[in-house]
Write an enzyme that holds these catalytic residues in place. Sequence first.
Site, PDB file in Angstrom:
ATOM      1  N   ASP A 118      50.989  81.042  49.483  1.00  0.00           N
ATOM      2  CA  ASP A 118      51.906  82.237  48.675  1.00  0.00           C
ATOM      3  C   ASP A 118      52.588  82.840  49.891  1.00  0.00           C
ATOM      4  O   ASP A 118      52.065  83.211  50.995  1.00  0.00           O
ATOM      5  CB  ASP A 118      50.664  83.127  48.342  1.00  0.00           C
ATOM      6  CG  ASP A 118      51.427  84.489  47.648  1.00  0.00           C
ATOM      7  OD1 ASP A 118      52.511  84.568  47.370  1.00  0.00           O
ATOM      8  OD2 ASP A 118      50.566  85.478  47.743  1.00  0.00           O
ATOM      9  N   ASP A 178      59.024  84.600  46.547  1.00  0.00           N
ATOM     10  CA  ASP A 178      57.569  84.489  46.483  1.00  0.00           C
ATOM     11  C   ASP A 178      57.060  83.288  45.692  1.00  0.00           C
ATOM     12  O   ASP A 178      56.920  82.972  44.671  1.00  0.00           O
ATOM     13  CB  ASP A 178      57.146  85.756  45.531  1.00  0.00           C
ATOM     14  CG  ASP A 178      55.788  85.957  45.624  1.00  0.00           C
ATOM     15  OD1 ASP A 178      55.098  85.145  46.416  1.00  0.00           O
ATOM     16  OD2 ASP A 178      55.151  86.935  45.060  1.00  0.00           O
TER      17      ASP A 178
END
Length: 450
Positions: A82, A288
């Site tokens: 992430d 992201d």
Amino acid sequence: MLLGGLVYATAGLSFSALTAAASTPKVLSLSFSRRETFTPHPRLNRRGASVTATLYNAQSNLLYLVNATVGTPPQSFSLQLDTGSSDIWLPWVEAQACRGRNGINRCGNGAFDDTQSSTFVEQIPDLFEISYVDQTQIVGDYIADVFSIGDVSVVNMTMGLAKQTSEPETSGEFQGIVGVGFDQGESIYSQVGRTYPNLISKLKSQKYINTRAYSLWLNDLESTTGSILFGGIDTAKYTGDLTILPIQPDAISKSITSFTVVLDNIAVIGGAKKAQYAKALDIPVILDSGTTLTYLPNDIAMDIISGVGAVNNSRYGVVVPCDLAASPATFNFQFGNSDGPTIVATIGQFVLPFPSKISPPRFRSGKTACRWGILPAQGAPNLFGDTFLRSAYVVYNIDGGTVGIAQTKFNVSSSSVKEITDSGKIPGATKTASGEAKQTHTGAVASAVV
Ligand SMILES: *[C@@H]1O[C@H](CO)[C@@H](O)[C@H](O)[C@H]1NC(C)=O
Ligand SMILES: *[C@@H]1O[C@H](CO)[C@@H](O)[C@H](O)[C@H]1NC(C)=O
Ligand SMILES: *[C@@H]1O[C@H](CO)[C@@H](O)[C@H](O)[C@H]1NC(C)=O
Ligand SMILES: *[C@@H]1O[C@H](CO)[C@@H](O)[C@H](O)[C@H]1NC(C)=O
């Protein structure tokens, strides 16, 4: 002020090991696999933002996971990679969710047993905290232990140990995360105003890499593998040149907490290379990898949704006929300013099949439905998740405060790795696209796996 993210994986995972590239020192290349996962229950997983999104009861999540081990002797995990958060967190083996009460053990991708590790250190009990906009809360301890990916071991790695979750047992996988964002994106920073060295910082301080920078190549939607390269770039994986985009600081704190860059405009180009839609924007967007879809300001997302003929189904969410993927149309995203780099994404990258284990919904026409990959941000930060990121080769240069971006090359097996030795200079990147946009969001962002 929150971070973390829950994802649900039921499929088996496989990853190849981290290996030091032979030709260049101080570059670490890690391959990861993408697996289709299934969430049996409606979930909203955007953290740190007041978001409302459609809740689906059938979802196909395509997550990027890496294998890691923690502790001595090593305990195995598959963790979601992430870029939108900065902590590593692991489910605790004694957490209700992992104990398999009622026959449901949701920790198939790894749960940490602190009593079985001789190198385990308790750092701060009960301070680790993750919350979700759907009121789900997870709390636990800050711990430290050995963290290994492939043959690289980081000692005294601070992590969150997730001990309690408020979510029901019927939820999907209780999935750990490895956040590779800025130290200032750590959840402890918003709580007590200080940071600890996260994974990228530790890789540098332990001299595995020279610069806190890494490159992410997700490859295309049909492919199940991608790679992250710590400390370098792979010039075989993109076309043209990398262009530098300055990372936009958070407008309030003036510090950089997320990979926010400026999106100058969007154009949708039809079959005969004709622009069918164009919009000047100049808005902040966050790159992201922990977010599955792409979230744009409501008006633009709604223009696009109606433009591609997507429909909002009460059960399945925003769907399109799967054969839309064969359309020659492209979405062209220009970053920085009007001279900035343009990343071209074919429409097929936004058409996501439902998981194979559920019978796919159909339109009345008989056409199979697929999920549509661009949704309204609903006032939350604009997020460029995996549906966009697959089309771009992105260098996340934490030390330099920049991002390098180029059009990706799909399915290349060759590789030409160059080390990043100076954070002020990404190899091969000569142009910088300026442009500014205010990022009013502070801290870690959503891991929107919907
Ligand atoms: C990654 O971990 C999973 C689950 O333990 C395992 O099935 C898979 O073989 C691993 N992949 C690699 C390349 O080690
Ligand atoms: C381990 O890391 C923590 C947090 O970064 C630090 O405060 C502590 O001094 C480190 N301990 C050792 C033994 O290096
Ligand atoms: C890449 O490979 C996959 C199969 O692994 C294939 O389905 C896909 O069409 C390929 N993409 C391109 C752009 O060639
Ligand atoms: C889809 O419908 C739901 C209500 O069923 C609504 O909450 C959501 O905002 C809608 N999404 C879009 C993109 O229109």
